[in-house]
Design a protein around this motif. Sequence first.
Motif, PDB file in Angstrom:
ATOM      1  N   CYS A 286       0.866  -1.179   0.000  1.00 27.61           N
ATOM      2  CA  CYS A 286       0.000   0.000   0.000  1.00 27.61           C
ATOM      3  C   CYS A 286       0.902   1.228   0.000  1.00 27.61           C
ATOM      4  N   SER A 287       0.824   2.044  -1.021  1.00 26.07           N
ATOM      5  CA  SER A 287       1.804   3.110  -1.213  1.00 26.07           C
ATOM      6  C   SER A 287       1.303   4.455  -0.689  1.00 26.07           C
ATOM      7  N   ARG A 288       2.250   5.260  -0.329  1.00 30.98           N
ATOM      8  CA  ARG A 288       1.996   6.588   0.223  1.00 30.98           C
ATOM      9  C   ARG A 288       1.605   7.553  -0.888  1.00 30.98           C
ATOM     10  N   VAL A 289       0.536   8.329  -0.662  1.00 29.76           N
ATOM     11  CA  VAL A 289       0.115   9.350  -1.624  1.00 29.76           C
ATOM     12  C   VAL A 289      -0.029  10.681  -0.899  1.00 29.76           C
ATOM     13  N   PHE A 290      -0.097  11.750  -1.684  1.00 30.38           N
ATOM     14  CA  PHE A 290      -0.234  13.087  -1.110  1.00 30.38           C
ATOM     15  C   PHE A 290      -1.595  13.706  -1.414  1.00 30.38           C
ATOM     16  N   THR A 291      -2.293  13.122  -2.384  1.00 36.36           N
ATOM     17  CA  THR A 291      -3.638  13.586  -2.717  1.00 36.36           C
ATOM     18  C   THR A 291      -4.619  12.458  -2.454  1.00 36.36           C
ATOM     19  N   GLU A 292      -5.541  12.671  -1.547  1.00 34.96           N
ATOM     20  CA  GLU A 292      -6.482  11.608  -1.233  1.00 34.96           C
ATOM     21  C   GLU A 292      -7.504  11.436  -2.352  1.00 34.96           C
ATOM     22  N   PRO A 293      -7.939  10.204  -2.606  1.00 37.33           N
ATOM     23  CA  PRO A 293      -8.958   9.984  -3.640  1.00 37.33           C
ATOM     24  C   PRO A 293     -10.316  10.516  -3.188  1.00 37.33           C
ATOM     25  N   THR A 294     -11.118  10.919  -4.152  1.00 34.76           N
ATOM     26  CA  THR A 294     -12.502  11.312  -3.877  1.00 34.76           C
ATOM     27  C   THR A 294     -13.343  10.059  -3.768  1.00 34.76           C
ATOM     28  N   LEU A 295     -14.035   9.896  -2.665  1.00 29.56           N
ATOM     29  CA  LEU A 295     -14.845   8.702  -2.467  1.00 29.56           C
ATOM     30  C   LEU A 295     -16.244   8.935  -3.025  1.00 29.56           C
ATOM     31  N   ASP A 296     -16.463   8.434  -4.236  1.00 24.85           N
ATOM     32  CA  ASP A 296     -17.756   8.615  -4.909  1.00 24.85           C
ATOM     33  C   ASP A 296     -18.129   7.402  -5.764  1.00 24.85           C
ATOM     34  N   GLY A 297     -17.296   6.358  -5.729  1.00 20.03           N
ATOM     35  CA  GLY A 297     -17.536   5.175  -6.542  1.00 20.03           C
ATOM     36  C   GLY A 297     -16.936   5.243  -7.929  1.00 20.03           C
ATOM     37  N   ASP A 298     -16.413   6.400  -8.311  1.00 24.74           N
ATOM     38  CA  ASP A 298     -15.750   6.596  -9.602  1.00 24.74           C
ATOM     39  C   ASP A 298     -14.260   6.347  -9.406  1.00 24.74           C
ATOM     40  N   LYS A 329      -7.212  -1.974  -4.676  1.00 23.89           N
ATOM     41  CA  LYS A 329      -6.184  -0.941  -4.692  1.00 23.89           C
ATOM     42  C   LYS A 329      -6.152  -0.262  -3.324  1.00 23.89           C
ATOM     43  N   CYS A 330      -4.967   0.181  -2.932  1.00 29.27           N
ATOM     44  CA  CYS A 330      -4.799   0.739  -1.595  1.00 29.27           C
ATOM     45  C   CYS A 330      -3.756   1.830  -1.594  1.00 29.27           C
ATOM     46  N   THR A 331      -4.062   2.925  -0.913  1.00 35.37           N
ATOM     47  CA  THR A 331      -3.090   3.981  -0.668  1.00 35.37           C
ATOM     48  C   THR A 331      -3.265   4.476   0.765  1.00 35.37           C
ATOM     49  N   TYR A 332      -2.324   5.307   1.217  1.00 37.85           N
ATOM     50  CA  TYR A 332      -2.482   5.946   2.520  1.00 37.85           C
ATOM     51  C   TYR A 332      -1.735   7.277   2.513  1.00 37.85           C
ATOM     52  N   ASP A 333      -2.110   8.154   3.450  1.00 38.17           N
ATOM     53  CA  ASP A 333      -1.420   9.435   3.617  1.00 38.17           C
ATOM     54  C   ASP A 333      -1.102   9.625   5.094  1.00 38.17           C
ATOM     55  N   ASN A 334      -0.924  10.854   5.518  1.00 38.90           N
ATOM     56  CA  ASN A 334      -0.570  11.097   6.917  1.00 38.90           C
ATOM     57  C   ASN A 334      -1.641  10.625   7.890  1.00 38.90           C
ATOM     58  N   ASN A 335      -2.886  10.623   7.445  1.00 39.73           N
ATOM     59  CA  ASN A 335      -3.988  10.415   8.380  1.00 39.73           C
ATOM     60  C   ASN A 335      -4.794   9.143   8.152  1.00 39.73           C
ATOM     61  N   PHE A 339      -9.071   2.490   0.324  1.00 38.86           N
ATOM     62  CA  PHE A 339      -9.223   1.283  -0.472  1.00 38.86           C
ATOM     63  C   PHE A 339     -10.180   1.523  -1.633  1.00 38.86           C
ATOM     64  N   ALA A 340      -9.910   0.830  -2.731  1.00 37.94           N
ATOM     65  CA  ALA A 340     -10.858   0.709  -3.844  1.00 37.94           C
ATOM     66  C   ALA A 340     -11.015  -0.771  -4.135  1.00 37.94           C
ATOM     67  N   PHE A 341     -12.209  -1.294  -3.887  1.00 34.96           N
ATOM     68  CA  PHE A 341     -12.527  -2.688  -4.154  1.00 34.96           C
ATOM     69  C   PHE A 341     -13.464  -2.754  -5.356  1.00 34.96           C
ATOM     70  N   GLU A 342     -13.195  -3.696  -6.254  1.00 28.76           N
ATOM     71  CA  GLU A 342     -14.081  -3.909  -7.404  1.00 28.76           C
ATOM     72  C   GLU A 342     -14.384  -5.395  -7.510  1.00 28.76           C
ATOM     73  N   VAL A 343     -15.664  -5.730  -7.449  1.00 28.98           N
ATOM     74  CA  VAL A 343     -16.107  -7.122  -7.459  1.00 28.98           C
ATOM     75  C   VAL A 343     -17.102  -7.306  -8.596  1.00 28.98           C
ATOM     76  N   PRO A 344     -16.818  -8.183  -9.569  1.00 25.79           N
ATOM     77  CA  PRO A 344     -17.766  -8.398 -10.660  1.00 25.79           C
ATOM     78  C   PRO A 344     -19.008  -9.126 -10.171  1.00 25.79           C
ATOM     79  N   VAL A 476     -18.392  -1.471  -7.029  1.00 25.85           N
ATOM     80  CA  VAL A 476     -17.223  -0.687  -6.663  1.00 25.85           C
ATOM     81  C   VAL A 476     -17.448  -0.116  -5.269  1.00 25.85           C
ATOM     82  N   PHE A 477     -16.474  -0.318  -4.400  1.00 30.40           N
ATOM     83  CA  PHE A 477     -16.523   0.228  -3.044  1.00 30.40           C
ATOM     84  C   PHE A 477     -15.251   1.039  -2.806  1.00 30.40           C
ATOM     85  N   GLU A 478     -15.409   2.314  -2.476  1.00 34.10           N
ATOM     86  CA  GLU A 478     -14.280   3.147  -2.060  1.00 34.10           C
ATOM     87  C   GLU A 478     -14.418   3.411  -0.563  1.00 34.10           C
ATOM     88  N   MET A 479     -13.347   3.150   0.183  1.00 30.00           N
ATOM     89  CA  MET A 479     -13.421   3.194   1.638  1.00 30.00           C
ATOM     90  C   MET A 479     -12.253   4.003   2.220  1.00 30.00           C
TER      91      MET A 479
END
Length: 526
Positions: A286-298, A329-335, A339-344, A476-479
Amino acid sequence: MIILFSLSVFVANALTTVSGSDITCTRVINEPTLDGDLSDWEDVEGATLALTGANGALPYAGGDASIKCTYDNNNIYFAFEVPGKYRFNTTDNHLCASIGTMWKVGQLADYVSMGGCPVTLGGTYGSKCDGVPEDCYPYRVDLGAHWELKTTEMGVLYEGNRTSGTGNDPIANNDDEYAVTPYCRPDDDDANAADDWSGAWLHTSPDSSDGGSYVFEMRRPLTTESVISDVQLYAGETYDFGFAYWDPYENEETGWSKAGHYVTGKSKDWISLTLEEPEEAKEISCSRVFTEPTLDGDLSDWEDVEGAVIMLTGANGGLPYPGGYSSIKCTYDNNNIYFAFEVPGKYRFNTTDNHLCASIGTMWKVGQLADYVNMGGCPVTLGGTYGSKCDGVPETCYPYRVDLGAHWELKTTEMGVLYEGNRTSGTGNDPIANNDDEYAVTPYCRPDDDDANAADDWSGAWLHTSPDSSDGGSYVFEMRRPLTTESVISDVQLYAGETYDFGFAYWDPYENEETGWSKAGHYVTG
């Protein structure tokens, strides 16, 4: 890359290997953009194949074609590149290039003659053979993506129409057909017919008097409603395949003829095309990022994140999940960790019964004795005899604790909406979205976090990619969850550089057609 945690998954590379006349199509997570630009196919190894004339076996004068292929949960993708001078005419398809994919459907289907049904060979059965005789059914070839270009423009994506009731494409003429000979190739016309192919094309040197290549990028769902005329594609299976090209310079005045196509396979036989299954693997970073993803299912803001392709298997029987491979898929930041899970799987939703909706959960080993498959496996509570939610877990089960974070049951939610957790709630229960922060000692015994510092720490959004379709699509689940929480008894605490025992659980709303999923009927990674 900083390793944050480990789990049983495989990170897929987009590689297609070729051995002789065989093509291996490998599973990917990020779909290519269909625009005729092959820059996003650079890491995909392709096949270079000779084209020879189906009606005379002479080699195509322009040179060899290249084919690249990938697939994901929902679709198969192709990139075809054919060298040849540009020619285009807005009134005559024969003065434009044309292509088609060929898949053996009928047991007796001949490759060179696009089926070779003896009843119709010679072109005497009509220009499009409307109403193919039953005697020709064993000779059927799925002539998908037979694209004639006169009504199209370069670089434009033309989408198929999966609810059209016909394989005909009245806009782009990218027809979904079947063939029993080159003269006899109707649009798909069975009860479940549709135009399932989408694509874009361009020519690399349209202003040059010689040189350059035609590029075709194509997409089709792995499975379709038209099981009579369309080949159905599944990971791990091998198919008889071919590629056909009609040369607009076959005749200087009239362009190409119906039987004048060039084909792969040395004009003799099918190519074997295999959808390769990902190998089983052991961990994900799980890699470090600086911009958090927008959680909207996209998932568009996850495109640059390398993910993992995984097979889910039944916790109570070990059978693989019938919907196919999932991705994480997985990322993390300071806080936070993201996760982004995709299940057919087919869409199902019910506003009164969670078991008729999809459900997920993340699992983290907290107790030293915690078993994975049984969500802890505490022997005191195994079998479901300790109550539906096991309020008040016995102390003897504490060493079997699993942090069942983001156990989300969906009936009170809507697609594409972000539901925030409540870090001051004093309980893991989420009364609004039912995205509970729980712990488990068995699948039957999974209370909401209930210690002195308990809270609902998970936030998320979900959607389904094809809610209006009777098949196909994915959940699709964004968490999101804080790396550290106040509830150190029930929640795993996450730190950069550390490795954790992790799993993902999915409850299938079609486990039972009438009642949906059961508590111990979940599918898991690993």
